[in-house]
Design a protein around this motif. Structure first.
Motif, PDB file in Angstrom:
ATOM      1  N   VAL A 178       1.166  13.596   6.629  1.00  0.00           N
ATOM      2  CA  VAL A 178      -0.003  13.377   5.779  1.00  0.00           C
ATOM      3  C   VAL A 178      -0.494  11.934   5.870  1.00  0.00           C
ATOM      4  N   ALA A 179       0.425  10.987   5.972  1.00  0.00           N
ATOM      5  CA  ALA A 179       0.034   9.571   6.044  1.00  0.00           C
ATOM      6  C   ALA A 179      -0.822   9.286   7.271  1.00  0.00           C
ATOM      7  N   VAL A 180      -0.530   9.958   8.369  1.00  0.00           N
ATOM      8  CA  VAL A 180      -1.337   9.775   9.585  1.00  0.00           C
ATOM      9  C   VAL A 180      -2.768  10.236   9.316  1.00  0.00           C
ATOM     10  N   THR A 181      -2.896  11.387   8.704  1.00  0.00           N
ATOM     11  CA  THR A 181      -4.225  11.902   8.373  1.00  0.00           C
ATOM     12  C   THR A 181      -4.930  10.982   7.383  1.00  0.00           C
ATOM     13  N   SER A 182      -4.213  10.497   6.401  1.00  0.00           N
ATOM     14  CA  SER A 182      -4.809   9.572   5.424  1.00  0.00           C
ATOM     15  C   SER A 182      -5.302   8.306   6.102  1.00  0.00           C
ATOM     16  N   MET A 183      -4.517   7.762   7.029  1.00  0.00           N
ATOM     17  CA  MET A 183      -4.932   6.555   7.741  1.00  0.00           C
ATOM     18  C   MET A 183      -6.161   6.823   8.604  1.00  0.00           C
ATOM     19  N   ALA A 234       0.841  -1.200   0.000  1.00  0.00           N
ATOM     20  CA  ALA A 234       0.000   0.000   0.000  1.00  0.00           C
ATOM     21  C   ALA A 234       0.875   1.249   0.000  1.00  0.00           C
ATOM     22  N   ASP A 235       0.276   2.352  -0.417  1.00  0.00           N
ATOM     23  CA  ASP A 235       0.933   3.654  -0.420  1.00  0.00           C
ATOM     24  C   ASP A 235       0.334   4.468   0.722  1.00  0.00           C
ATOM     25  N   LEU A 236       1.153   4.811   1.710  1.00  0.00           N
ATOM     26  CA  LEU A 236       0.663   5.475   2.916  1.00  0.00           C
ATOM     27  C   LEU A 236       0.066   6.855   2.696  1.00  0.00           C
ATOM     28  N   ILE A 237       0.435   7.517   1.623  1.00  0.00           N
ATOM     29  CA  ILE A 237      -0.124   8.859   1.419  1.00  0.00           C
ATOM     30  C   ILE A 237      -1.351   8.832   0.497  1.00  0.00           C
ATOM     31  N   ASP A 238      -1.775   7.645   0.113  1.00  0.00           N
ATOM     32  CA  ASP A 238      -2.943   7.476  -0.743  1.00  0.00           C
ATOM     33  C   ASP A 238      -4.077   6.873   0.086  1.00  0.00           C
ATOM     34  N   GLU A 239      -5.047   7.702   0.434  1.00  0.00           N
ATOM     35  CA  GLU A 239      -6.147   7.252   1.289  1.00  0.00           C
ATOM     36  C   GLU A 239      -6.900   6.064   0.683  1.00  0.00           C
ATOM     37  N   PHE A 240      -7.049   6.023  -0.635  1.00  0.00           N
ATOM     38  CA  PHE A 240      -7.758   4.916  -1.270  1.00  0.00           C
ATOM     39  C   PHE A 240      -6.974   3.615  -1.142  1.00  0.00           C
ATOM     40  N   SER A 241      -5.661   3.700  -1.211  1.00  0.00           N
ATOM     41  CA  SER A 241      -4.810   2.534  -1.005  1.00  0.00           C
ATOM     42  C   SER A 241      -4.958   2.014   0.424  1.00  0.00           C
ATOM     43  N   THR A 272       9.369  13.198   3.505  1.00  0.00           N
ATOM     44  CA  THR A 272       9.331  12.853   4.926  1.00  0.00           C
ATOM     45  C   THR A 272       8.079  13.425   5.579  1.00  0.00           C
ATOM     46  N   ALA A 273       7.742  14.662   5.258  1.00  0.00           N
ATOM     47  CA  ALA A 273       6.534  15.281   5.806  1.00  0.00           C
ATOM     48  C   ALA A 273       5.289  14.516   5.368  1.00  0.00           C
TER      49      ALA A 273
END
Length: 127
Positions: free
Chosen positions: A102-107, A57-64, A96-97
């Motif tokens: 962003v990944a936390v927000t996406s998750m 999965a891609d952590l910055i992609d909410e759909f992923s 890194t940001a």
């Protein structure tokens, strides 16, 4: 049987957490980042590679992330993925940001859309 989804499962903390949860009877799913050379040596070293369900999965992609939640249908999510190389964090500040912020927000958004009852241990459930 409880199900857990761990991001950063190939890192030190993720691998040891996976081992701990497996020993407690959990069914463990792990999100890993697609690389040209897979990095599963730590899971193999701990003897748990064949006991984990791995999801690319891609952590910055909410759909992923939403797809990973659908596949794993977890009771708990442990979000441990981050940029782990200090030098790279300076050289790739925006990346890194994205991974650490962003990944936390996406998750969290993916969890909110899929099943807001999923626990994130260590995070307040009610505000």
């Amino acid at each position: 049987m409880k199900r857990a989804l761990i991001t950063g499962i190939t890192g030190q903390d993720g691998a040891y957490l996976a081992k701990f949860l497996i020993e407690k009877g959990y069914e463990v799913y792990g999100i890993y980042r697609r690389l040209s050379t897979p990095n599963f040596w730590r899971l193999q070293y701990l003897g748990i590679f064949d006991k984990i369900n791995l999801i690319s999965a891609d952590l910055i992609d909410e759909f992923s992330l939403l797809e990973a939640l659908k596949i794993s249908d977890p009771d708990e999510v442990y979000h441990l993925a981050a940029q782990s190389f200090v030098g790279a964090s300076f050289e790739q500040a925006v990346g890194t940001a994205q991974v650490t912020g962003v990944a936390v927000t996406s998750m969290l958004e993916a969890i909110r859309h899929y099943n807001p009852e999923i626990r994130i241990p260590g995070v307040m459930q009610e505000l």
